[in-house]
Design a protein around this motif. Structure first.
Motif, PDB file in Angstrom:
ATOM      1  N   LEU A 197      -2.963   5.578  -3.464  1.00 35.23           N
ATOM      2  CA  LEU A 197      -3.756   6.537  -2.791  1.00 35.23           C
ATOM      3  C   LEU A 197      -3.076   7.764  -2.921  1.00 35.23           C
ATOM      4  O   LEU A 197      -1.863   7.860  -2.865  1.00 35.23           O
ATOM      5  CB  LEU A 197      -4.259   6.223  -1.551  1.00 35.23           C
ATOM      6  CG  LEU A 197      -4.776   4.903  -1.125  1.00 35.23           C
ATOM      7  CD1 LEU A 197      -4.862   4.873   0.449  1.00 35.23           C
ATOM      8  CD2 LEU A 197      -6.183   4.655  -1.665  1.00 35.23           C
ATOM      9  N   GLU A 229       1.061   0.992  -9.449  1.00 32.80           N
ATOM     10  CA  GLU A 229      -0.276   0.106  -9.349  1.00 32.80           C
ATOM     11  C   GLU A 229      -0.093  -0.841 -10.392  1.00 32.80           C
ATOM     12  O   GLU A 229      -0.652  -2.127 -10.177  1.00 32.80           O
ATOM     13  CB  GLU A 229      -1.326   1.059 -10.074  1.00 32.80           C
ATOM     14  CG  GLU A 229      -1.913   2.168  -9.071  1.00 32.80           C
ATOM     15  CD  GLU A 229      -3.186   2.956  -9.172  1.00 32.80           C
ATOM     16  OE1 GLU A 229      -4.113   2.577  -8.795  1.00 32.80           O
ATOM     17  OE2 GLU A 229      -3.212   3.342 -10.520  1.00 32.80           O
ATOM     18  N   LEU A 232      -1.567  -0.994  -4.217  1.00 29.69           N
ATOM     19  CA  LEU A 232      -2.685  -0.203  -3.938  1.00 29.69           C
ATOM     20  C   LEU A 232      -2.288   1.308  -3.679  1.00 29.69           C
ATOM     21  O   LEU A 232      -1.506   1.412  -2.760  1.00 29.69           O
ATOM     22  CB  LEU A 232      -3.332  -0.748  -2.374  1.00 29.69           C
ATOM     23  CG  LEU A 232      -4.955  -0.390  -2.363  1.00 29.69           C
ATOM     24  CD1 LEU A 232      -5.727  -1.491  -1.344  1.00 29.69           C
ATOM     25  CD2 LEU A 232      -4.965   1.058  -1.590  1.00 29.69           C
ATOM     26  N   VAL A 262     -10.234   2.474   2.580  1.00 30.04           N
ATOM     27  CA  VAL A 262      -8.863   2.604   3.103  1.00 30.04           C
ATOM     28  C   VAL A 262      -8.325   3.874   3.268  1.00 30.04           C
ATOM     29  O   VAL A 262      -7.565   4.097   4.117  1.00 30.04           O
ATOM     30  CB  VAL A 262      -7.877   1.418   2.162  1.00 30.04           C
ATOM     31  CG1 VAL A 262      -6.442   1.634   2.631  1.00 30.04           C
ATOM     32  CG2 VAL A 262      -8.507   0.173   1.833  1.00 30.04           C
ATOM     33  N   GLU A 270     -13.236   1.705  -4.912  1.00 25.29           N
ATOM     34  CA  GLU A 270     -13.356   0.460  -4.027  1.00 25.29           C
ATOM     35  C   GLU A 270     -12.409   0.421  -2.997  1.00 25.29           C
ATOM     36  O   GLU A 270     -12.074  -0.108  -2.067  1.00 25.29           O
ATOM     37  CB  GLU A 270     -12.985  -0.860  -4.665  1.00 25.29           C
ATOM     38  CG  GLU A 270     -11.605  -0.781  -5.467  1.00 25.29           C
ATOM     39  CD  GLU A 270     -11.581  -0.230  -7.070  1.00 25.29           C
ATOM     40  OE1 GLU A 270     -10.810  -0.579  -7.822  1.00 25.29           O
ATOM     41  OE2 GLU A 270     -12.580   0.619  -7.204  1.00 25.29           O
ATOM     42  N   HIS A 271     -11.218   1.648  -2.986  1.00 29.68           N
ATOM     43  CA  HIS A 271     -10.146   1.987  -1.964  1.00 29.68           C
ATOM     44  C   HIS A 271     -10.655   3.124  -1.356  1.00 29.68           C
ATOM     45  O   HIS A 271      -9.730   3.282  -0.273  1.00 29.68           O
ATOM     46  CB  HIS A 271      -8.902   2.155  -2.572  1.00 29.68           C
ATOM     47  CG  HIS A 271      -8.566   1.039  -3.492  1.00 29.68           C
ATOM     48  ND1 HIS A 271      -7.576   1.385  -4.573  1.00 29.68           N
ATOM     49  CD2 HIS A 271      -8.702  -0.358  -3.478  1.00 29.68           C
ATOM     50  CE1 HIS A 271      -7.278   0.073  -5.186  1.00 29.68           C
ATOM     51  NE2 HIS A 271      -7.984  -0.864  -4.302  1.00 29.68           N
ATOM     52  N   SER A 314      -8.770   8.384  -4.867  1.00 34.06           N
ATOM     53  CA  SER A 314      -8.561   6.837  -4.724  1.00 34.06           C
ATOM     54  C   SER A 314      -9.482   6.432  -5.892  1.00 34.06           C
ATOM     55  O   SER A 314     -10.337   7.033  -6.351  1.00 34.06           O
ATOM     56  CB  SER A 314      -8.706   6.302  -3.561  1.00 34.06           C
ATOM     57  OG  SER A 314     -10.090   6.414  -2.930  1.00 34.06           O
ATOM     58  N   LEU A 367       0.933  -1.191  -0.094  1.00 35.77           N
ATOM     59  CA  LEU A 367      -0.177   0.015   0.055  1.00 35.77           C
ATOM     60  C   LEU A 367       0.867   1.282  -0.103  1.00 35.77           C
ATOM     61  O   LEU A 367       1.824   1.262   0.757  1.00 35.77           O
ATOM     62  CB  LEU A 367      -0.944   0.047   1.309  1.00 35.77           C
ATOM     63  CG  LEU A 367      -1.753   1.200   1.535  1.00 35.77           C
ATOM     64  CD1 LEU A 367      -2.857   1.423   0.389  1.00 35.77           C
ATOM     65  CD2 LEU A 367      -2.409   1.089   3.055  1.00 35.77           C
TER      66      LEU A 367
END
Length: 295
Positions: A111, A104, A109, A145, A141-142, A138, A87
């Motif tokens: 952000l 990515e 993941l 987080v 779906e993230h 983001s 991440l």
């Protein structure tokens, strides 16, 4: 967790995440001030090269200057430093997710979490995170987080679309960075006018002006422009040309934009604003023709 760029922002965010229970295992920073800041805010954390920080961490914080971010992310990808399941987030306001594409593609993941707050490197920076808004970009779906990380750092997330990221950042620069320049400029002019402690004069005035602007927008405008006092503005321009010619361009630009906004908000009638705009256009042309103020 690893922090690449233990500067004014990175070290503070690293300390906030550490306080939330994350284990900071490595950081990078090339300057002496970064090393000092890391020692103070991230005690015991080793300073390593960027690729070694990535290798050691599951969560990587990228807190580097805007212009170096793309090269850093791509360079780490070329050396195979990124790995699937990691991440990472960057703290740049100017960039969104596109700059993280190389990571990515490696299965990271990614952000973009930008604290909409100014950091000066002072000890009180850590306290400024409490309730600070974070501009978040983001994948849909993230979002959970991203929200969790921001809340762990003590901030409040709000979402900025990828295509709006640059405009968002330009707005913050206009409001914060340019404000500091404006205050410093006003203080210098007061000193030139013989005022020994400009902060004592400007503090109450600017506090009230900021409150008016935030609460009332253009309805909070005061001063000679919104009153249509062409003579006063002309006197200012003549005095600045004589005493502080380097300040003329900034005065003209701000007075022109103030006039335009006052007109659009209905605070100034068209017949009142036209003479102001004519005066300011003439002043800008004269200054452009002789920027040194030697006319």
């Amino acid at each position: 967790m690893g922090v690449i760029g233990a500067g004014r922002v990175g070290a503070v965010l690293g300390a906030a995440l550490a306080a939330a229970g994350h284990d900071v295992v490595a950081a990078s920073g090339v300057s002496a001030s970064s090393a000092e800041r890391a020692a103070r805010l991230l005690p015991g954390v080793p300073l390593l090269p960027a690729d070694e920080v990535v290798a050691a961490a599951d969560l990587v914080v990228l807190a580097v200057p805007d212009d170096t971010l793309a090269g850093l992310v791509a360079g780490l990808a070329e050396t195979g430093a990124w790995r699937r399941g990691q991440l990472t987030f960057h703290t740049s306001g100017a960039h969104g997710l596109a700059v993280l594409a190389p990571a990515e593609r490696a299965g990271v993941l990614a952000l973009a979490l930008h604290p909409a707050m100014t950091f000066s490197g002072a000890p009180e920076d850590a306290d400024r995170l409490a309730g600070a808004p974070f501009g978040v970009t983001s994948r849909p779906e993230h979002r959970p987080v991203a929200e969790t990380l921001v809340l762990e750092m003590g901030g409040e997330p709000f979402f900025v679309a990828e295509e709006d990221r640059r405009l968002y950042h330009a707005a913050l620069v206009t409001g914060a960075n340019h404000l500091v320049t404006l205050v410093a400029e006003a203080a210098d002019l007061l000193r030139s006018a013989g005022v020994g402690e400009p902060a004592r004069v400007l503090g109450p005035l600017l506090t009230a002006a900021l409150d008016n602007g935030l609460r009332r927008g253009d309805r909070g405008l005061t001063g000679p422009v919104v009153r249509g006092d062409v003579g006063t503005v002309r006197d200012h321009l003549e005095t600045l040309a004589e005493r502080a010619p380097e300040s003329v361009a900034a005065y003209v630009a701000m007075a022109q934009r103030t006039t335009e906004r006052a007109l659009a908000a209905g605070r100034l009638k068209r017949h009142e604003g036209a003479p102001l705009l004519d005066l300011l256009h003439d002043a800008r042309d004269a200054h452009d023709a002789d920027p040194a103020g030697s006319r």
